[in-house]
Design a protein around this motif. Structure first.
Motif, PDB file in Angstrom:
ATOM      1  N   GLY A 139     -24.506  58.687  61.471  1.00 62.61           N
ATOM      2  CA  GLY A 139     -25.949  58.303  61.419  1.00 62.61           C
ATOM      3  C   GLY A 139     -26.263  58.212  60.009  1.00 62.61           C
ATOM      4  N   HIS A 140     -27.720  57.965  59.965  1.00 63.57           N
ATOM      5  CA  HIS A 140     -28.479  58.106  58.359  1.00 63.57           C
ATOM      6  C   HIS A 140     -28.006  59.192  57.530  1.00 63.57           C
ATOM      7  CE1 HIS A 140     -31.580  57.044  55.833  1.00 63.57           C
ATOM      8  NE2 HIS A 140     -32.035  58.190  55.927  1.00 63.57           N
ATOM      9  N   GLU A 141     -27.560  58.538  56.432  1.00 64.11           N
ATOM     10  CA  GLU A 141     -27.275  59.387  55.248  1.00 64.11           C
ATOM     11  C   GLU A 141     -25.872  60.328  55.636  1.00 64.11           C
ATOM     12  OE1 GLU A 141     -30.251  62.037  54.031  1.00 64.11           O
ATOM     13  OE2 GLU A 141     -31.410  60.161  52.843  1.00 64.11           O
TER      14      GLU A 141
ATOM     15  N   ASP B 165     -26.238  57.471  66.084  1.00 67.85           N
ATOM     16  CA  ASP B 165     -24.914  56.897  65.511  1.00 67.85           C
ATOM     17  C   ASP B 165     -24.785  55.587  65.287  1.00 67.85           C
ATOM     18  OD1 ASP B 165     -25.669  56.124  67.992  1.00 67.85           O
ATOM     19  OD2 ASP B 165     -23.930  56.698  69.055  1.00 67.85           O
ATOM     20  N   ASN B 166     -25.801  55.029  64.473  1.00 60.19           N
ATOM     21  CA  ASN B 166     -25.882  53.698  64.160  1.00 60.19           C
ATOM     22  C   ASN B 166     -25.001  53.168  62.991  1.00 60.19           C
ATOM     23  OD1 ASN B 166     -27.191  55.073  61.882  1.00 60.19           O
ATOM     24  ND2 ASN B 166     -29.073  53.407  62.053  1.00 60.19           N
ATOM     25  N   LYS B 167     -24.356  54.071  62.334  1.00 60.24           N
ATOM     26  CA  LYS B 167     -23.476  53.817  61.316  1.00 60.24           C
ATOM     27  C   LYS B 167     -21.926  53.585  61.431  1.00 60.24           C
ATOM     28  CE  LYS B 167     -26.940  53.344  58.296  1.00 60.24           C
ATOM     29  NZ  LYS B 167     -27.355  52.313  57.665  1.00 60.24           N
ATOM     30  N   GLY B 168     -21.605  54.318  62.823  1.00 64.38           N
ATOM     31  CA  GLY B 168     -20.149  54.163  63.046  1.00 64.38           C
ATOM     32  C   GLY B 168     -19.899  55.437  64.303  1.00 64.38           C
ATOM     33  N   VAL B 169     -19.010  54.823  65.133  1.00 64.50           N
ATOM     34  CA  VAL B 169     -18.543  55.812  66.211  1.00 64.50           C
ATOM     35  C   VAL B 169     -16.887  55.876  66.143  1.00 64.50           C
ATOM     36  CG1 VAL B 169     -20.549  55.363  67.876  1.00 64.50           C
ATOM     37  CG2 VAL B 169     -18.462  53.731  67.901  1.00 64.50           C
ATOM     38  N   ARG B 170     -16.474  57.104  66.075  1.00 61.14           N
ATOM     39  CA  ARG B 170     -14.947  57.299  65.983  1.00 61.14           C
ATOM     40  C   ARG B 170     -14.567  58.417  66.856  1.00 61.14           C
ATOM     41  NH1 ARG B 170     -16.325  58.807  59.750  1.00 61.14           N
ATOM     42  NH2 ARG B 170     -16.897  56.370  59.776  1.00 61.14           N
ATOM     43  N   SER B 171     -13.300  58.622  66.523  1.00 60.84           N
ATOM     44  CA  SER B 171     -12.424  59.627  67.035  1.00 60.84           C
ATOM     45  C   SER B 171     -12.776  60.093  68.476  1.00 60.84           C
ATOM     46  CB  SER B 171     -12.831  61.185  66.240  1.00 60.84           C
ATOM     47  OG  SER B 171     -12.494  61.024  64.950  1.00 60.84           O
TER      48      SER B 171
ATOM     49  N   CYS C 215     -33.510  57.381  70.485  1.00 61.83           N
ATOM     50  CA  CYS C 215     -32.607  57.538  69.116  1.00 61.83           C
ATOM     51  C   CYS C 215     -31.509  58.537  69.365  1.00 61.83           C
ATOM     52  CB  CYS C 215     -33.604  57.890  68.258  1.00 61.83           C
ATOM     53  SG  CYS C 215     -34.603  59.469  68.432  1.00 61.83           S
ATOM     54  N   SER C 216     -31.617  59.270  70.375  1.00 62.53           N
ATOM     55  CA  SER C 216     -30.272  60.320  70.524  1.00 62.53           C
ATOM     56  C   SER C 216     -29.610  60.084  71.692  1.00 62.53           C
ATOM     57  CB  SER C 216     -31.105  61.799  70.370  1.00 62.53           C
ATOM     58  OG  SER C 216     -31.804  61.946  71.530  1.00 62.53           O
ATOM     59  N   ARG C 217     -29.782  58.743  72.040  1.00 62.12           N
ATOM     60  CA  ARG C 217     -28.887  58.557  73.452  1.00 62.12           C
ATOM     61  C   ARG C 217     -27.531  58.804  73.362  1.00 62.12           C
ATOM     62  NH1 ARG C 217     -30.466  55.709  77.934  1.00 62.12           N
ATOM     63  NH2 ARG C 217     -32.419  54.894  76.673  1.00 62.12           N
ATOM     64  N   GLY C 218     -26.960  59.604  74.228  1.00 68.39           N
ATOM     65  CA  GLY C 218     -25.546  59.905  74.194  1.00 68.39           C
ATOM     66  C   GLY C 218     -25.008  61.535  73.308  1.00 68.39           C
TER      67      GLY C 218
ATOM     68  N   GLU D 117     -28.337  50.739  68.095  1.00 63.99           N
ATOM     69  CA  GLU D 117     -29.255  49.825  67.369  1.00 63.99           C
ATOM     70  C   GLU D 117     -29.537  50.790  66.130  1.00 63.99           C
ATOM     71  OE1 GLU D 117     -29.511  47.048  67.999  1.00 63.99           O
ATOM     72  OE2 GLU D 117     -27.946  47.213  69.706  1.00 63.99           O
ATOM     73  N   THR D 118     -30.473  50.260  65.233  1.00 63.74           N
ATOM     74  CA  THR D 118     -31.024  50.509  64.094  1.00 63.74           C
ATOM     75  C   THR D 118     -31.579  52.031  64.150  1.00 63.74           C
ATOM     76  OG1 THR D 118     -31.893  48.277  63.562  1.00 63.74           O
ATOM     77  CG2 THR D 118     -32.770  50.038  62.097  1.00 63.74           C
TER      78      THR D 118
END
Length: 487
Positions: free
Chosen positions: A459-461, A432-438, A119-122, A427-428
């Motif tokens: 990620g979540h919230e 970083d399941n809500k978006g990757v940026r910058s 769940c914390s890959r990367g 993934e779910t």
């Protein structure tokens, strides 16, 4: 041991001519740090995101070496007699050592461990401890690598926020020996060996950066008089609002004040105006703002009402193409087309800029950047000789992914390398399941086929962190999240 030719390559940008054009404002203490050495050691800065290579003896460089016996001397940018330091116009500002200064105490550094679970890959930098300056939000990574004969050091400037209900971001510094495991500070830095908070918002009511600041790029400038000087280009936000009939049109505004909750990870509220700024430092920790031509001290103003960049200017990423050719890539929101877009400006001294117009917008047939492109990081590829851009693409539903584009000259004619994103949200259950940026690209000098891509994950919230992906083999089109194995 690295190639000697690579160490001795120096491209010098005239620091003196830049000061002729700019005015020093609010000079902070700058650090100059000589130390005894029978033979100067050399560290080479590989400034990913720019084409500027600098090599200086240790006693002339910014970051301090790891030595317990060094004595640090605070210095201050002096101004002409009779001039207020807030509006100094000295062409050759002197750096005066305070003979009465004493060694500064090291601030407490909080180690950060890169996590390797599924769940914390990367993830390489998580939020700071509760009540620390970066305990509520982090982002905008600017990563630099230094290589010496016996060691390598990594520095990351990034923005942080201490209170989830406060919109004010500050800029801090984290350090690493490998670019993966980072040491951070919970408080403001006290000496040139510290990590932690390094720059706050301006307190001048008329300034463009009173509300929030975020780093965009760090460039090394040099001259025979000043050796190495760090130039930090950053985004500054004021309390002036960007007025839109429908604020949700921006989906992921640059900086908002929390208002009505749209969903669990995104809030719609007031959007604040942003402009690009510049600050200088001798150690990467103590900064003095350089005032641009705009009345607020910014380097550029927004366009007129009918121009594509009339709302705001954000994320000024600067590339040094040659001694008198600096290029700034920035983004805004084009109201006419309803898309985020990238623009280009050029300068001879790094302070006075001329806009050249929009260079890239959203792709109508794309599945990941239909709503536009933003937060560009441009690197001059040392192997191919062309320019590689990593950018944040915004989809029609507001979710962010990272794409790649290439240009032969770095000016126009930008072409996407592929239709799909290079890095997409996980993934779910991912952090970083809500978006990757910058995104921020680093080309490894000792292995030009290898690239690292640092990015902000959400990620979540709305919890944010900074992640890293690595290129697979020599294929720059394909990146995988770092998973704890040997790089």
């Amino acid at each position: 041991m690295m190639d000697t030719a690579a160490v001795t390559r120096i491209r010098t940008v005239s620091f003196l001519s830049s000061y002729t054009a700019g005015r020093m404002m609010n000079p902070a203490n700058l650090i100059q740090h000589p130390w005894p050495s029978t033979q100067p050691q050399t560290l080479a800065l590989y400034a990913s995101g720019t084409s500027l290579y600098s090599s200086f003896p240790n006693h002339q460089r910014g970051p301090c070496p790891k030595s317990r016996n060094n004595t640090f001397f605070p210095t201050q940018c002096s101004t002409k007699p009779g001039l207020d330091s807030n509006n100094a116009t000295n062409k050759n500002p002197a750096i005066e050592r305070d003979a009465n200064s004493k060694s500064q105490h090291m601030s407490t550094t909080v180690p950060n461990q890169a996590l390797t679970s599924t769940c914390s890959r990367g993830l390489v930098l998580d939020l700071g401890p509760k009540n620390s300056w970066d305990g509520a939000e982090i982002g905008s990574p600017v990563v630099k690598r230094y290589i010496g004969d016996n060691e390598e050091r990594w520095y990351m400037w990034y923005h942080g926020r201490s209170d989830p209900d406060n919109t004010s971001d500050s800029i801090g510094l984290a350090m690493s020996s490998n670019g993966i495991h980072w040491a951070r500070g919970a408080e403001h830095v006290r000496s040139c060996g510290d990590a932690g908070l390094v720059m706050n918002c301006s307190k001048n009511w008329w300034a463009f950066d009173t509300q929030s600041i975020r780093p965009s790029e760090m460039v090394i400038m040099s001259s025979p008089m000043y050796s190495a000087v760090y130039w930090l280009y950053y985004t500054g936000y004021s309390s002036e609002e960007v007025h839109l009939s429908d604020p949700s049109i921006l989906h992921s505004p640059e900086r908002v004040q929390s208002g009505e909750e749209k969903d669990r990870c995104q809030r719609i509220g007031k959007t604040f105006k942003s402009l690009p700024g510049l600050a200088c430092s001798q150690d990467g920790r103590h900064w003095a703002r350089i005032e641009g031509d705009h009345h607020s001290g910014a380097l550029l103003d927004v366009g007129s009402d009918k121009e594509w960049d009339s709302l705001f200017i954000a994320a000024p990423h600067v590339v040094v193409h040659s001694n008198d050719d600096l290029r700034m890539y920035y983004h805004s929101f084009d109201m006419e087309n309803g898309q985020f877009a990238l623009g280009l400006a050029r300068s001879r001294d790094g302070i006075r800029w001329v806009k050249l117009g929009k260079i890239m917008g959203g792709e109508s047939n794309s599945t990941f950047d239909e709503l536009g492109v933003k937060n560009a990081c441009v690197v001059r590829n040392r192997k191919e000789g062309n320019y590689l851009m990593a950018y944040e693409g915004v989809s029609a539903n507001g979710k962010s992914s990272i794409g790649l584009a290439v240009s032969p000259d770095g000016l126009k004619n930008w072409k996407r390398l592929q239709e799909d994103p290079t890095v997409r949200p996980s993934e779910t259950d991912g952090w970083d399941n809500k978006g990757v940026r910058s995104p921020y690209l680093v080309q490894m000098e000792d292995h030009v086929d290898k690239w690292r891509l640092y990015y902000v994950g959400v990620g979540h919230e709305g919890r944010s962190g900074i992640g890293m992906a690595v290129s697979e083999g020599s294929n720059v089109r394909s990146f995988r999240r770092w998973a704890g194995s040997h790089l």
